[in-house]
Motif scaffolding. Structure first.
Motif, PDB file in Angstrom:
ATOM      1  N   LEU A  26       0.838  -1.289  -0.007  1.00  0.00           N
ATOM      2  CA  LEU A  26      -0.099   0.066  -0.148  1.00  0.00           C
ATOM      3  C   LEU A  26       0.872   1.295   0.087  1.00  0.00           C
ATOM      4  CD1 LEU A  26      -1.662   0.820   3.418  1.00  0.00           C
ATOM      5  CD2 LEU A  26       0.241  -1.039   3.068  1.00  0.00           C
ATOM      6  N   ILE A  54      -2.644  -1.480  -2.708  1.00  0.00           N
ATOM      7  CA  ILE A  54      -3.813  -0.466  -2.340  1.00  0.00           C
ATOM      8  C   ILE A  54      -3.189   0.847  -2.616  1.00  0.00           C
ATOM      9  CG2 ILE A  54      -5.284   0.211  -0.484  1.00  0.00           C
ATOM     10  CD1 ILE A  54      -4.987  -2.645   0.359  1.00  0.00           C
ATOM     11  N   ASP A  55      -3.821   1.550  -3.637  1.00  0.00           N
ATOM     12  CA  ASP A  55      -3.462   3.146  -3.606  1.00  0.00           C
ATOM     13  C   ASP A  55      -4.267   3.547  -2.530  1.00  0.00           C
ATOM     14  OD1 ASP A  55      -1.913   3.557  -6.119  1.00  0.00           O
ATOM     15  OD2 ASP A  55      -3.339   3.679  -7.254  1.00  0.00           O
ATOM     16  N   PRO A  57      -4.853   7.710  -0.637  1.00  0.00           N
ATOM     17  CA  PRO A  57      -4.477   9.113  -0.690  1.00  0.00           C
ATOM     18  C   PRO A  57      -3.122   9.515  -0.323  1.00  0.00           C
ATOM     19  CG  PRO A  57      -6.555   8.607   0.504  1.00  0.00           C
ATOM     20  CD  PRO A  57      -5.648   7.430   0.382  1.00  0.00           C
ATOM     21  N   THR A  59      -1.283  10.624   2.374  1.00  0.00           N
ATOM     22  CA  THR A  59      -1.531  10.688   3.983  1.00  0.00           C
ATOM     23  C   THR A  59      -0.631   9.916   4.754  1.00  0.00           C
ATOM     24  OG1 THR A  59      -3.780  10.208   5.181  1.00  0.00           O
ATOM     25  CG2 THR A  59      -3.354   8.653   3.313  1.00  0.00           C
ATOM     26  N   GLU A  60       0.589  10.012   4.677  1.00  0.00           N
ATOM     27  CA  GLU A  60       1.530   9.143   5.441  1.00  0.00           C
ATOM     28  C   GLU A  60       1.354   8.638   6.638  1.00  0.00           C
ATOM     29  OE1 GLU A  60       2.137  11.928   3.566  1.00  0.00           O
ATOM     30  OE2 GLU A  60       3.459  11.107   1.958  1.00  0.00           O
ATOM     31  N   SER A  61       0.658   9.289   7.651  1.00  0.00           N
ATOM     32  CA  SER A  61       0.239   8.908   8.947  1.00  0.00           C
ATOM     33  C   SER A  61      -0.594   7.980   8.825  1.00  0.00           C
ATOM     34  CB  SER A  61      -0.270   9.971   9.756  1.00  0.00           C
ATOM     35  OG  SER A  61       0.844  10.640  10.291  1.00  0.00           O
ATOM     36  N   ALA A  62      -1.496   7.984   8.112  1.00  0.00           N
ATOM     37  CA  ALA A  62      -2.509   6.798   7.701  1.00  0.00           C
ATOM     38  C   ALA A  62      -1.966   5.747   7.022  1.00  0.00           C
ATOM     39  CB  ALA A  62      -3.808   7.424   6.988  1.00  0.00           C
ATOM     40  N   ILE A  63      -1.312   5.647   6.106  1.00  0.00           N
ATOM     41  CA  ILE A  63      -0.370   4.877   5.522  1.00  0.00           C
ATOM     42  C   ILE A  63       0.499   3.802   6.366  1.00  0.00           C
ATOM     43  CG2 ILE A  63       1.157   4.190   3.668  1.00  0.00           C
ATOM     44  CD1 ILE A  63       0.636   6.682   2.051  1.00  0.00           C
TER      45      ILE A  63
END
Lengths: 325, 324
Positions: A26, A54-55, A57, A59-63
């Motif tokens: 991801l 998985i692409d 947004p 959104t590094e904290s969420a990734i």
């Protein structure tokens, strides 16, 4: 088979996703037609589907955090933090969450997550896309930090990283992606914590990691033409750190130059120099020399960037200075 | 609403256990018998219990610094919890987590969290696991009104919508972010979550039955592939931010008023839907709760501290380097 680091990483992702369906990928643009910024994830969506590639947004904290949470609950995610500089917007999830789950949960947690990230200067990407930052990561207990310098090691170490049950940060130097070498076919697994001696020598030890292992090798080849026999050690993983190989080589040569693209303070070069001061003092015939980037951001302009990165010439000068001590 | 007699008993038992457990903790803590830093959940019990009542051990929650209630609601054993809160060797986390990092993986409890807003990305990851495996599990992040302003929460809301994750954002709006009154009127948190593109609603957090109804719907939506839901449970923080905080910054009259109207337990018992809980049944449950807590403290105070070698264990599963 000969291949580039870029191809070796892509091949390894294919192999490991094939081998274990818990492996997912991801990140930003990873499922795009061109397979991310450098085509690293090329072909994965077509083969494994968008539920495993998985692409996200931007959104590094969420990734990173979601990769950690997914690892904690049974998947083996390979998350992409496009540039290590983006650590600035997601460090909490690495530093306070992922790295500490196992310890603060008293051994209940298993967090088999890999965070792949691009590091390094040399391609004109400027202050916010060119940093090294691995010393900062290697200083965090609970995560492992891997820095391959060639395509074979990239394959062997990424395979180990994905199969490892602890969190691993896999650092890919962007200036090395197109470097080619022979890569073993089929399954290829390299242990962590084992440096490689990429050139044997007897006069001096040069330690490098990631791109500086390549620079150290080039310097050693040129020094050989001058009759100087340099042993080159590529650390390959920074945490765990193969201290024994450094100390053993030093015992043989008595002299040490450490080449590190980090900024100088609290760098890996400082760590190795500290190690040697503490545990290799009796074997030293000359002071340890550190060749690092300066205590400055990475400039965008190519003419200054060339001076920022440790060069073959600077390594050779440091070696000659150490030998003439 | 569909609520079996067993569930009704569980709901009361869990809320009451949280209340009595924490009141006893406070008292022991005030006597200096417990280490560290604790945050009390009083008057918010209905939220955790309603949220977790229909979950199984395969469902996940990510908790907060005010996490004792979430643990108990998710099924953590009282004795193992107490051992952990007292930082003993046999605690859930071998004493290395304590109150603010307590976790129980066997119950799907992915940790309290001492970083405000630290939990939602982790809960999103657990939801991603559920979605990827297609196992019908759901994941819930508890989020305070203070945490609702963190970037990690916004990122998690967005990711949950984009990936249609089986996730519930359980906001507990107790109207105080540490020492500061939330400037947002009630309902603004749900409104913000809803703006990301998920169903969201505002519920009275001291009304157990309303909470349970909303949670059942959210969980069912997640299990059926309907994506995330946000619930803003409006409640009252009875005690200070942490134990020992006298709340001098609060209007004392308002505090007394809020305390009086927001206790979920008498409200639950007064509801006709709880009529099956007779005084006799309640008394039996209460006796069992107190006995369990007494036993837990007895065991805890006799328990051993972690041995010195534990400093070095469980940093990694396997590490080829030096830890010291």
């Amino acid at each position: 088979m000969k291949m580039t680091i870029r191809e070796a990483i892509n091949l390894t992702l294919h192999q490991e996703m094939e081998r274990d369906e818990r492996v997912i990928v991801l990140g930003e643009d990873v499922a795009s037609d061109q397979g991310g910024v450098y085509g690293i994830t090329d072909g994965l969506p077509a083969k494994f589907g968008l539920h495993r590639v998985i692409d996200t947004p931007i959104t590094e904290s969420a990734i990173v955090g979601a990769a950690g949470g997914a690892a904690l609950t049974g998947l083996r995610p390979v998350a992409e933090l496009m540039f290590v500089d983006f650590l600035g917007v997601c460090l909490d999830q690495i530093l306070n969450q992922i790295a500490k789950f196992r310890y603060m949960f008293g051994g209940q947690a298993r967090t088999p997550v890999v965070i792949r990230t691009m590091i390094g200067a040399g391609t004109g990407t400027g202050p916010q896309h060119s940093q090294i930052l691995y010393p900062l990561l290697a200083a965090i207990p609970g995560i492992k930090v891997v820095t391959p310098a060639n395509a074979a090691d990239a394959k062997g170490l990424l395979t180990t990283a994905i199969r490892d049950d602890d969190p691993v940060i896999f650092c890919e130097h962007k200036a090395l992606y197109m470097d080619e070498c022979e890569v073993p076919d089929g399954e290829y697994v390299l242990p962590f914590g084992q440096a490689s001696i990429s050139a044997e020598g007897s006069d001096i030890t040069i330690v490098g990691m990631s791109r500086t292992a390549v620079i150290a090798g080039e310097a050693a080849a040129k020094l050989a033409q001058k009759g100087i026999s340099a042993e080159v050690i590529d650390l390959r993983t920074l945490s765990p750190l193969d201290e024994a190989s450094v100390l053993e080589s030093l015992a043989k040569t008595g002299r040490l130059v450490v080449v590190d693209e980090s900024n100088p303070y609290c760098s890996m070069a400082s760590e190795i120099a500290g190690l040697v001061a503490e545990r290799g003092f009796d074997t030293l015939d000359a002071p340890v020399k550190r060749v690092t980037s300066p205590h400055t951001p990475v400039p965008a302009t190519p003419c200054l960037e060339a001076d920022y990165v440790p060069s073959v010439e600077r390594v050779m000068a440091a070696v000659e200075e150490t030998l003439s001590y | 609403m569909d609520m079996s007699p067993e569930k009704l008993v569980d709901a009361y038992r869990l809320m009451k256990t949280i209340r009595e457990f924490e009141e006893r903790m406070r008292s022991e803590y005030q006597q200096g018998k417990l280490p560290g830093f604790i945050h009390i959940y009083r008057n918010q019990e209905a939220i955790a219990v309603a949220a977790c009542l229909d979950m199984t051990n395969e469902d996940y929650i990510a908790s907060t610094h005010r996490g004792h209630g979430h643990c108990i609601a998710k099924g953590c054993e009282i004795e193992a919890m107490l051992l952990e809160l007292a930082c003993k060797e046999d605690g859930l986390c071998n004493g290395k987590g304590g109150s603010m990092h307590i976790a129980d993986m066997s119950k799907g409890m992915l940790g309290a969290n001492a970083i405000v807003g630290g939990g939602p990305p982790i809960a999103a990851g657990a939801a991603l696991t559920a979605k990827t495996l297609g196992n019908g599990a759901v994941s819930m992040a508890f989020i305070g009104d203070g945490a609702s302003d963190q970037g990690t929460v916004a990122e998690s809301l967005n990711l949950a919508v984009v990936l249609q994750l089986p996730m519930i954002f359980m906001y507990e709006n107790n109207r105080y972010a540490e020492f500061t009154r939330s400037p947002k009127p009630d309902g603004r948190i749900a409104e913000r979550a809803g703006a990301f593109g998920m169903p969201s609603e505002v519920i009275d957090g001291s009304d157990f039955f309303a909470m349970y109804d909303a949670c059942q719907q959210a969980i069912a939506r997640g299990r059926d592939g309907g994506g995330p839901t946000a619930i803003e449970a409006v409640c009252n923080r009875y005690y200070g931010h942490f134990e020992g905080d006298a709340q001098a910054y609060r209007d004392q009259e308002e505090l007394a008023q809020e305390r009086a109207v927001s206790d979920p337990i008498p409200r639950f018992l007064a509801d006709p839907r709880a009529a099956a809980l007779t005084a006799e049944k309640i008394a039996d449950i209460d006796v069992a709760i107190m006995a369990e807590i007494d036993r837990g403290f007895e065991v805890t105070y006799a328990a051993a501290d972690p041995t010195p070698d534990k400093l070095y264990t469980d940093v990694y599963i396997h590490y080829e380097g030096r830890l010291r």
